[in-house]
Design an enzyme around this catalytic site. Structure first.
Site, short mmCIF file in Angstrom:
data_model
loop_
_atom_site.label_atom_id
_atom_site.label_comp_id
_atom_site.label_asym_id
_atom_site.label_seq_id
_atom_site.Cartn_x
_atom_site.Cartn_y
_atom_site.Cartn_z
N ASP A 45 24.69 10.08 38.79
CA ASP A 45 23.29 10.33 38.48
C ASP A 45 22.89 9.67 37.16
OD1 ASP A 45 24.58 12.04 36.72
OD2 ASP A 45 23.63 13.88 37.46
N SER A 46 23.86 9.02 36.52
CA SER A 46 23.55 8.14 35.38
C SER A 46 22.56 7.05 35.78
CB SER A 46 24.84 7.49 34.86
OG SER A 46 25.58 6.90 35.92
N ASP A 84 27.73 11.82 42.97
CA ASP A 84 27.23 12.91 42.14
C ASP A 84 26.26 13.79 42.92
OD1 ASP A 84 28.25 13.24 39.57
OD2 ASP A 84 26.97 11.70 38.70
N LYS A 112 30.72 15.35 43.30
CA LYS A 112 30.97 15.84 41.95
C LYS A 112 29.88 16.79 41.52
CE LYS A 112 30.64 13.17 38.19
NZ LYS A 112 29.67 13.93 37.33
N GLU A 114 28.58 19.54 38.29
CA GLU A 114 28.71 19.90 36.88
C GLU A 114 28.61 21.40 36.71
OE1 GLU A 114 26.36 15.89 35.28
OE2 GLU A 114 25.82 17.86 34.51
N GLU A 181 34.08 15.46 29.77
CA GLU A 181 33.25 14.50 29.03
C GLU A 181 32.97 14.99 27.62
OE1 GLU A 181 28.96 12.13 29.35
OE2 GLU A 181 29.70 13.31 31.06
#
Length: 264
Positions: A45-46, A84, A112, A114, A181
């Protein structure tokens, strides 16, 4: 070359072999990264920041990730492909199941997510239903406004212990990989040694099992703020494929990340 799977990465960890990961968003770059030997590709999602020009990752949608996952899938033969789960796409287990299914059908090998303790039930339900999970702890960019910015996490003893406890719980819930991270290198080392599953670091020191960077940082084409933990490999090599090989070699040899790219 044989396809990379979660079992391959587990074997790498057991053998002490460092592995590499990069973000990718299209077939052409993905093919180059794959053929040069990058083990894991992340449709991150960067993209909200490096492709779409936003200040953070929050505007990215499931449809965005699915589109770019399909693009990357067409370009690779070997790398493990992770997609993501974007902001608020897994707020409930039911949402997570629906959206993770869409990303797996788009070509991902794993999704992935978070977050820590609140995600344990979701991780369990996804893995029980055949959807492999990569978890993400430390600086979780989707929570940037809760953190008050992109800040190093786990520097005090209480938060360090919380992150370690969450890592252990996430593994017990069934996650097959963990990204950490922007946490202090000693904490990342402790987590990597405490877990059986492979741990991938970004801004987390050299003692994790693997390293991941954003492709735009590796190639020196990011605009605006450049993270301390990144390294422009294209600047020192002058050619994209050579830059990727240099990244792989430096991770394998323990040269990257060095002290200049690490938090304590």
């Amino acid at each position: 070359m044989s396809k990379i799977t979660s079992s391959t990465l587990l074997k790498f960890k057991q053998e002490g072999k460092k592995f590499t990961a990069l973000t990718a968003y299209d077939a052409s770059f993905a093919s180059a990264f794959d053929s040069e030997g990058i083990d894991v590709l992340l449709v991150g999602d960067s993209m909200g920041m490096v492709l779409q020009g936003h200040d953070d990752t929050l505007p990215v949608t499931v449809e965005d990730i699915a589109y770019h996952t399909r693009c990357v899938r067409r370009g690779i033969k070997r790398s493990l492909l992770i997609a993501d789960m974007p902001f608020m796409s897994y707020a409930t287990s039911e949402q997570a199941m629906t959206n993770a299914t869409a990303l797996m059908q788009a070509g991902a090998n794993m999704v992935k997510l978070e977050g820590g303790h609140w995600l344990l039930d979701t991780i369990s339900k996804l893995t029980e239903r055949g959807i492999p999970v990569c978890a993400h702890l430390g600086l979780t960019p989707q929570s940037v406004h809760v953190f008050g910015g992109f800040k190093v996490q786990g520097r005090d003893s209480d938060n360090a212990q919380r992150i370690l406890d969450e890592a252990k719980a996430i593994e017990a819930a069934g996650a097959q990989l963990l990204v950490v991270e922007c946490i202090p290198a000693p904490l990342a080392k402790t987590i990597s040694e405490a877990l059986t599953i492979p741990v991938i670091g970004i801004g987390a020191g050299a003692d994790t099992d693997g390293q991941i960077l954003v492709m735009h940082d590796v190639l020196g084409i990011s605009s605006g703020y450049i993270p301390r933990f990144s390294k422009n490999y294209l600047k020192q090599t002058g050619e994209i494929r050579e830059a990727i090989r240099a990244y792989i070699d430096e991770v394998a040899q323990g040269i990257f990340p060095g002290s200049d790219h690490t938090f304590n």
